[in-house]
Design a protein around this motif. Structure first.
Motif, PDB file in Angstrom:
ATOM      1  N   VAL A 213       0.897  -1.215   0.077  1.00  0.00           N
ATOM      2  CA  VAL A 213      -0.037  -0.073   0.114  1.00  0.00           C
ATOM      3  C   VAL A 213       0.797   1.240   0.040  1.00  0.00           C
ATOM      4  N   VAL A 214       1.993   1.139   0.909  1.00  0.00           N
ATOM      5  CA  VAL A 214       3.162   2.412   0.793  1.00  0.00           C
ATOM      6  C   VAL A 214       3.657   2.811  -0.667  1.00  0.00           C
ATOM      7  N   TYR A 215       3.826   1.518  -1.208  1.00  0.00           N
ATOM      8  CA  TYR A 215       4.632   1.523  -2.521  1.00  0.00           C
ATOM      9  C   TYR A 215       3.507   2.152  -3.723  1.00  0.00           C
ATOM     10  N   ILE A 216       2.186   1.864  -3.354  1.00  0.00           N
ATOM     11  CA  ILE A 216       1.288   1.967  -4.336  1.00  0.00           C
ATOM     12  C   ILE A 216       0.794   3.650  -4.330  1.00  0.00           C
ATOM     13  N   SER A 217       0.869   3.967  -2.810  1.00  0.00           N
ATOM     14  CA  SER A 217       0.738   5.436  -2.687  1.00  0.00           C
ATOM     15  C   SER A 217       1.604   6.243  -3.075  1.00  0.00           C
ATOM     16  N   THR A 218       2.957   5.758  -2.805  1.00  0.00           N
ATOM     17  CA  THR A 218       4.114   6.454  -3.320  1.00  0.00           C
ATOM     18  C   THR A 218       4.038   6.769  -4.852  1.00  0.00           C
ATOM     19  N   TYR A 267      12.426  15.488  -5.298  1.00  0.00           N
ATOM     20  CA  TYR A 267      11.915  14.174  -5.910  1.00  0.00           C
ATOM     21  C   TYR A 267      13.046  13.287  -5.680  1.00  0.00           C
ATOM     22  N   GLY A 268      14.438  13.763  -5.987  1.00  0.00           N
ATOM     23  CA  GLY A 268      15.227  12.537  -5.825  1.00  0.00           C
ATOM     24  C   GLY A 268      15.673  12.046  -4.268  1.00  0.00           C
ATOM     25  N   SER A 269      15.563  12.760  -3.448  1.00  0.00           N
ATOM     26  CA  SER A 269      16.057  12.164  -2.114  1.00  0.00           C
ATOM     27  C   SER A 269      14.658  11.626  -1.417  1.00  0.00           C
ATOM     28  N   ALA A 270      13.567  12.264  -1.820  1.00  0.00           N
ATOM     29  CA  ALA A 270      12.240  11.662  -1.356  1.00  0.00           C
ATOM     30  C   ALA A 270      11.860  10.221  -2.132  1.00  0.00           C
ATOM     31  N   SER A 271      12.171  10.185  -3.167  1.00  0.00           N
ATOM     32  CA  SER A 271      12.113   8.775  -3.915  1.00  0.00           C
ATOM     33  C   SER A 271      12.984   7.706  -3.493  1.00  0.00           C
ATOM     34  N   LEU A 291      16.826  14.251   6.288  1.00  0.00           N
ATOM     35  CA  LEU A 291      17.545  15.785   6.662  1.00  0.00           C
ATOM     36  C   LEU A 291      17.321  16.705   5.300  1.00  0.00           C
ATOM     37  N   PHE A 292      17.614  15.945   4.083  1.00  0.00           N
ATOM     38  CA  PHE A 292      17.869  16.859   3.041  1.00  0.00           C
ATOM     39  C   PHE A 292      16.670  17.160   2.353  1.00  0.00           C
ATOM     40  N   TYR A 293      15.653  16.313   2.241  1.00  0.00           N
ATOM     41  CA  TYR A 293      14.456  16.814   1.790  1.00  0.00           C
ATOM     42  C   TYR A 293      13.207  17.326   2.747  1.00  0.00           C
ATOM     43  N   THR A 294      13.519  17.174   3.819  1.00  0.00           N
ATOM     44  CA  THR A 294      12.658  18.073   4.933  1.00  0.00           C
ATOM     45  C   THR A 294      13.273  19.329   5.335  1.00  0.00           C
TER      46      THR A 294
END
Length: 329
Positions: A213-218, A267-271, A291-294
């Protein structure tokens, strides 16, 4: 048979139900507990970053609101994006500063759920808003004669509201399904805020469906907006390359470069964080990416949009010159 909860003594911090599933009364965010001697140094750095984020994004919001030359759809979206960045970082950084100050990472179950829910909603809204901004650039460059008609004030408002609505609908369900899991391994989260990956690591039982479900949501949250951005910019680049003059091409590229940099950073760090397989081996790497994307991306965004944008730098110069003139008077 009626179900009943038995609360253990305070030091245990767990509730046990009759079916032997345990639910933590609170979690412990380990954060930077492995470097206790550096906690005041880290507190100072993150406090400085938080102030920079608030000031930088606040100034962007102010000048795009009051400067007549910046009353266009793209700056309307940048203003909304800066507001999102302030909210986004305020969900995690103040709590992290408090934990560094007190050297305690205790957070109640419901506070953890609330923090994660707001963090996911704001992050998802940013993803869709970045896609909306790419669409705006596509219309401006590929269909300039109809730009004011297509990107009317009403349409811009609808696109922003739509981004929020999609994010809320997806992430309320996502939060519920994660926080409904049984957490019987530990109540310690090796992270500095409540997020999906560290919570999944302390969940017990068969969580394969939850991970799917997490992967699908992502896919809906990250991949789909990112594909829309790629399609928009592929059309934009094709159109730019057809322009007759080098000056026209460089001007068109400059209007898009800031947005492309923000997209790559976010997108890079979050993905990598949400799409890579779960593993205890790279927990410290996960924290650095988070830390990078937040934190770092929200700090860079005002610099990216101001230093690489002549309209914004011009508006900033006017704003500060007026400010200094008022002070001198």
């Amino acid at each position: 048979m009626q179900s009943r909860n038995v609360t253990l003594p305070k030091e245990n911090k767990w509730k046990i139900t009759e079916i032997n599933l345990t639910v933590p009364v609170e979690f412990v965010l380990l954060g930077f507990s492995d470097v206790p001697k550096l906690h005041w140094f880290l507190f100072g750095i993150f406090l400085f970053i938080y102030v920079i984020i608030l000031l930088g994004n606040g100034i962007i919001i102010l000048i795009t609101r009051i400067e007549p030359t910046l009353q266009t759809p793209i700056y309307f979206f940048i203003r909304n994006f800066s507001f999102l960045e302030i909210c986004y970082v305020s969900v995690t950084l103040p709590r992290m500063l408090m934990d560094l100050c007190t050297l305690k990472g205790n957070i109640s179950f419901y506070s953890c759920a609330t923090q994660m829910c707001f963090f996911l909603i704001l992050g998802t809204t940013e993803c869709y808003l970045l896609a909306v901004m790419a669409y705006d650039r596509y219309v401006a460059i590929c269909n300039p004669l109809h730009y004011s008609l297509v990107m009317s004030h009403k349409v811009c408002n609808q696109l922003v509201v739509g981004s929020w609505v999609i994010a809320i609908l997806i992430q309320l369900g996502q939060t519920y399904q994660i926080m409904s899991l049984p957490f019987c391994k530990s109540n310690e989260l090796n992270h500095f805020f409540c997020d999906i990956p560290p919570l999944l690591k302390v969940a017990c039982g068969d969580i394969f469906v939850n991970e799917m479900v997490v992967y699908i949501s992502t896919v809906f949250v990250v991949t789909m907006p990112f594909m829309l951005i790629l399609v928009s910019y592929s059309r934009i680049i094709t159109t730019i390359l057809k322009l007759p003059s080098n000056k026209g091409r460089s001007k068109a590229f400059s209007t898009c470069s800031s947005h492309i940099i923000v997209v790559v950073l976010f997108y890079g760090s979050a993905s990598i964080t949400y799409l890579k397989p779960k593993s205890n081996e790279y927990e410290e790497t996960d924290k650095l990416l988070s830390l990078f994307y937040t934190i770092l991306t929200p700090m860079f965004n005002p610099l990216i949009y101001s230093l690489r944008n002549k309209d914004v730098t011009g508006a900033l110069r006017k704003f500060f010159s007026r400010l200094f003139a008022l002070r001198d008077n």
